[in-house]
Motif scaffolding. Structure first.
Motif, PDB file in Angstrom:
ATOM      1  N   ASP A  22       0.818  -1.217   0.000  1.00  0.00           N
ATOM      2  CA  ASP A  22       0.000   0.000   0.000  1.00  0.00           C
ATOM      3  C   ASP A  22       0.855   1.271   0.000  1.00  0.00           C
ATOM      4  O   ASP A  22       0.319   2.380   0.050  1.00  0.00           O
ATOM      5  CB  ASP A  22      -0.963   0.005   1.191  1.00  0.00           C
ATOM      6  CG  ASP A  22      -0.281  -0.244   2.524  1.00  0.00           C
ATOM      7  OD1 ASP A  22       0.939  -0.532   2.514  1.00  0.00           O
ATOM      8  OD2 ASP A  22      -0.943  -0.152   3.569  1.00  0.00           O
ATOM      9  N   THR A  23       2.179   1.116  -0.046  1.00  0.00           N
ATOM     10  CA  THR A  23       3.098   2.253  -0.143  1.00  0.00           C
ATOM     11  C   THR A  23       3.971   2.072  -1.380  1.00  0.00           C
ATOM     12  O   THR A  23       4.472   0.968  -1.621  1.00  0.00           O
ATOM     13  CB  THR A  23       4.010   2.329   1.100  1.00  0.00           C
ATOM     14  OG1 THR A  23       3.182   2.499   2.260  1.00  0.00           O
ATOM     15  CG2 THR A  23       4.984   3.487   1.002  1.00  0.00           C
ATOM     16  N   ILE A  24       4.151   3.130  -2.157  1.00  0.00           N
ATOM     17  CA  ILE A  24       5.012   3.055  -3.334  1.00  0.00           C
ATOM     18  C   ILE A  24       6.464   3.219  -2.897  1.00  0.00           C
ATOM     19  O   ILE A  24       6.859   4.292  -2.440  1.00  0.00           O
ATOM     20  CB  ILE A  24       4.650   4.135  -4.379  1.00  0.00           C
ATOM     21  CG1 ILE A  24       3.166   4.060  -4.731  1.00  0.00           C
ATOM     22  CG2 ILE A  24       5.513   3.975  -5.634  1.00  0.00           C
ATOM     23  CD1 ILE A  24       2.730   2.720  -5.280  1.00  0.00           C
ATOM     24  N   GLY A  25       7.236   2.159  -3.015  1.00  0.00           N
ATOM     25  CA  GLY A  25       8.637   2.197  -2.609  1.00  0.00           C
ATOM     26  C   GLY A  25       9.536   2.737  -3.706  1.00  0.00           C
ATOM     27  O   GLY A  25       9.111   2.956  -4.845  1.00  0.00           O
ATOM     28  N   ASN A  26      10.798   2.950  -3.375  1.00  0.00           N
ATOM     29  CA  ASN A  26      11.768   3.460  -4.341  1.00  0.00           C
ATOM     30  C   ASN A  26      11.985   2.479  -5.486  1.00  0.00           C
ATOM     31  O   ASN A  26      11.961   1.258  -5.287  1.00  0.00           O
ATOM     32  CB  ASN A  26      13.114   3.710  -3.672  1.00  0.00           C
ATOM     33  CG  ASN A  26      13.104   4.918  -2.753  1.00  0.00           C
ATOM     34  OD1 ASN A  26      12.254   5.794  -2.875  1.00  0.00           O
ATOM     35  ND2 ASN A  26      14.044   4.962  -1.816  1.00  0.00           N
ATOM     36  N   THR A  27      12.229   3.028  -6.668  1.00  0.00           N
ATOM     37  CA  THR A  27      12.792   2.258  -7.760  1.00  0.00           C
ATOM     38  C   THR A  27      14.181   2.843  -8.031  1.00  0.00           C
ATOM     39  O   THR A  27      14.579   3.810  -7.377  1.00  0.00           O
ATOM     40  CB  THR A  27      11.889   2.285  -9.007  1.00  0.00           C
ATOM     41  OG1 THR A  27      12.384   1.323  -9.952  1.00  0.00           O
ATOM     42  CG2 THR A  27      11.839   3.655  -9.645  1.00  0.00           C
ATOM     43  N   TYR A  28      14.936   2.271  -8.975  1.00  0.00           N
ATOM     44  CA  TYR A  28      16.351   2.617  -9.106  1.00  0.00           C
ATOM     45  C   TYR A  28      16.759   2.741 -10.572  1.00  0.00           C
ATOM     46  O   TYR A  28      16.278   2.003 -11.430  1.00  0.00           O
ATOM     47  CB  TYR A  28      17.220   1.543  -8.431  1.00  0.00           C
ATOM     48  CG  TYR A  28      16.900   1.381  -6.969  1.00  0.00           C
ATOM     49  CD1 TYR A  28      17.596   2.083  -6.000  1.00  0.00           C
ATOM     50  CD2 TYR A  28      15.844   0.563  -6.560  1.00  0.00           C
ATOM     51  CE1 TYR A  28      17.272   1.969  -4.655  1.00  0.00           C
ATOM     52  CE2 TYR A  28      15.518   0.441  -5.221  1.00  0.00           C
ATOM     53  CZ  TYR A  28      16.233   1.142  -4.271  1.00  0.00           C
ATOM     54  OH  TYR A  28      15.902   1.042  -2.950  1.00  0.00           O
ATOM     55  N   ARG A  29      17.680   3.666 -10.806  1.00  0.00           N
ATOM     56  CA  ARG A  29      18.317   3.758 -12.123  1.00  0.00           C
ATOM     57  C   ARG A  29      19.785   4.145 -11.935  1.00  0.00           C
ATOM     58  O   ARG A  29      20.137   4.865 -10.996  1.00  0.00           O
ATOM     59  CB  ARG A  29      17.613   4.781 -13.016  1.00  0.00           C
ATOM     60  CG  ARG A  29      17.767   6.232 -12.574  1.00  0.00           C
ATOM     61  CD  ARG A  29      17.317   7.201 -13.680  1.00  0.00           C
ATOM     62  NE  ARG A  29      17.465   8.598 -13.272  1.00  0.00           N
ATOM     63  CZ  ARG A  29      18.588   9.288 -13.385  1.00  0.00           C
ATOM     64  NH1 ARG A  29      19.688   8.706 -13.859  1.00  0.00           N
ATOM     65  NH2 ARG A  29      18.644  10.553 -12.999  1.00  0.00           N
ATOM     66  N   ASP A  30      20.640   3.632 -12.793  1.00  0.00           N
ATOM     67  CA  ASP A  30      22.071   3.983 -12.824  1.00  0.00           C
ATOM     68  C   ASP A  30      22.839   3.592 -11.565  1.00  0.00           C
ATOM     69  O   ASP A  30      23.989   4.013 -11.393  1.00  0.00           O
ATOM     70  CB  ASP A  30      22.273   5.488 -13.076  1.00  0.00           C
ATOM     71  CG  ASP A  30      21.615   5.947 -14.367  1.00  0.00           C
ATOM     72  OD1 ASP A  30      21.575   5.159 -15.326  1.00  0.00           O
ATOM     73  OD2 ASP A  30      21.129   7.095 -14.414  1.00  0.00           O
ATOM     74  N   THR A  31      22.240   2.841 -10.681  1.00  0.00           N
ATOM     75  CA  THR A  31      22.920   2.369  -9.482  1.00  0.00           C
ATOM     76  C   THR A  31      22.160   1.170  -8.931  1.00  0.00           C
ATOM     77  O   THR A  31      20.981   0.965  -9.255  1.00  0.00           O
ATOM     78  CB  THR A  31      23.004   3.478  -8.403  1.00  0.00           C
ATOM     79  OG1 THR A  31      23.831   3.049  -7.318  1.00  0.00           O
ATOM     80  CG2 THR A  31      21.621   3.813  -7.850  1.00  0.00           C
ATOM     81  N   MET A  32      22.812   0.351  -8.137  1.00  0.00           N
ATOM     82  CA  MET A  32      22.182  -0.789  -7.472  1.00  0.00           C
ATOM     83  C   MET A  32      21.331  -1.608  -8.448  1.00  0.00           C
ATOM     84  O   MET A  32      21.811  -2.032  -9.498  1.00  0.00           O
ATOM     85  CB  MET A  32      21.398  -0.315  -6.251  1.00  0.00           C
ATOM     86  CG  MET A  32      22.285   0.318  -5.174  1.00  0.00           C
ATOM     87  SD  MET A  32      21.373   1.018  -3.785  1.00  0.00           S
ATOM     88  CE  MET A  32      20.641  -0.425  -3.060  1.00  0.00           C
TER      89      MET A  32
END
Length: 369
Positions: free
Chosen positions: A212-222
């Protein structure tokens, strides 16, 4: 010296830590490109992150030479991992805490009071030091920077060798660097053989706070850079401005990814998190992953319809053993080319060879058994 004293002296010297006998100034360039001189092997270390990498490279006994840590980055972020390591390295429980750069609690004064030979930080931690960097420099404390977050082969290898140099464990570091390079390159060769006509479209999200919470997504790292390395089409590219942050739910629906990865872990006080790690199991991981399929509109996603929904331990995104995460993701994207690869067995083997804790639990799981 009388001859009868020599065997006694030799026996005594053999019992002393190697760092008390062999330390000498060593000059090298760390991962940030800074030239650093450290008395190595270091016998008084403050460690800001990458605790498991330190352990794999220098060995569990090297913790006798650690005088302080940034505790939140381990006990807070990966509570389950912390608990297992405390069992086999009891001095961790009472290890002085110097604070954490990520939450602005880092204290240069606490570091200086510990009189370390060296402070080891991840690159993101070093960049966040601010005025504390000058304080530490004025106190004559060398800072060594490593970087596993970038998810590049070059930086992984360089970071491993730097840690080996600081701790007088060059041979072990070289062994681990060679292992990582071999596994990484094997993944790349297999992907090249796949000759995919189109890049598989992938969405990755941090599953710390529940569906029910939008968590982080990632680009250019991890995870973001890992997806790029694996030849995937990371839907976060071009859609988030920073290296990590939440992606608009409508953008996810519009992109309609072929695969979805939710990163889980053993976070502290996160009851809705996707649960992975030493104390979890596949059934628990799947049960905590399942709510994501119930999100509004997600029943229309190809990834959900085809049950291409997976979870991996978030800690695997920036480690010496993240080649197992690469293998797992690649196995989902290119099943024919990775049919004979067993990432879980690889992770178990790494534990047996290089870590003091026994492998257990659940670390990478598909929603469909």
């Amino acid at each position: 010296m009388p001859a009868f004293y020599r065997p006694i002296l030799l026996a005594t010297l053999c019992l002393l830590p190697a760092t008390s006998l062999l330390a000498k100034p060593v000059k090298f360039t760390d991962v940030s490109g800074r030239e650093v001189t450290v008395d190595a092997p270091a016998k008084r270390v403050v460690l800001g992150f990458h605790f498991e990498e330190f352990t794999a490279i220098a060995g569990a006994k090297a913790w006798q030479n650690v005088v302080g840590i940034s505790k939140t980055g381990w006990a807070g972020w990966r509570a389950g991992n912390w608990a297992r390591y405390v069992e086999v390295i009891p001095q961790l429980k009472d290890m002085p805490d110097v604070g954490f750069t990520d939450d602005n609690s880092f204290s240069a004064e606490k570091v200086i009071a510990l009189k370390p030979d060296v402070l080891i930080l991840p690159e993101w931690g070093y960049k966040a030091l601010g005025p504390a960097a000058q304080q530490l420099s004025a106190a004559g404390i060398p800072i060594v920077v490593v970087d596993y977050n970038a998810q590049t082969l070059e930086r992984h290898l360089a970071s491993t060798r730097v840690l080996g140099k600081v701790m007088g464990a060059d041979q072990r570091a070289e062994e681990l660097a060679s292992l990582y390079q071999k596994k990484y390159q094997d993944v790349m060769v297999r992907i090249a053989r796949a000759k995919a006509t189109a890049k598989p479209k992938v969405y990755v999200e941090l599953g710390r706070d529940g569906a029910d919470t939008i968590g982080n997504t990632y680009r250019d790292t991890m995870w973001g850079q890992m997806l790029d390395n694996l030849g995937a089409d990371n839907i976060a590219n071009g859609r988030i401005s920073a290296n990590w942050g939440p992606l608009n739910p409508e953008a996810v629906l519009a992109a309609n990814p072929d695969h979805v990865i939710i990163a889980g872990s053993s976070w502290q006080n996160r009851p809705k998190a996707v649960k992975l790690g030493y104390a979890s199991d596949d059934a628990t991981a799947r049960a905590t992953l399942l709510p994501y399929t119930k999100r509004a509109g997600w029943d229309t996603l190809k990834a959900v319809q085809q049950q291409h929904l997976y979870t991996l331990d978030h800690g695997l995104a920036r480690t010496l053993v993240d080649y197992t995460a690469m293998q797992f993701i690649a196995k989902q994207l290119y099943p024919a080319q990775f049919a004979d690869v067993n990432p879980v067995a690889e992770l178990r083997q790494f534990h047996e060879r290089y870590l003091p804790v026994k492998y257990s639990g659940s670390w990478m799981v598909t929603l469909k058994p």
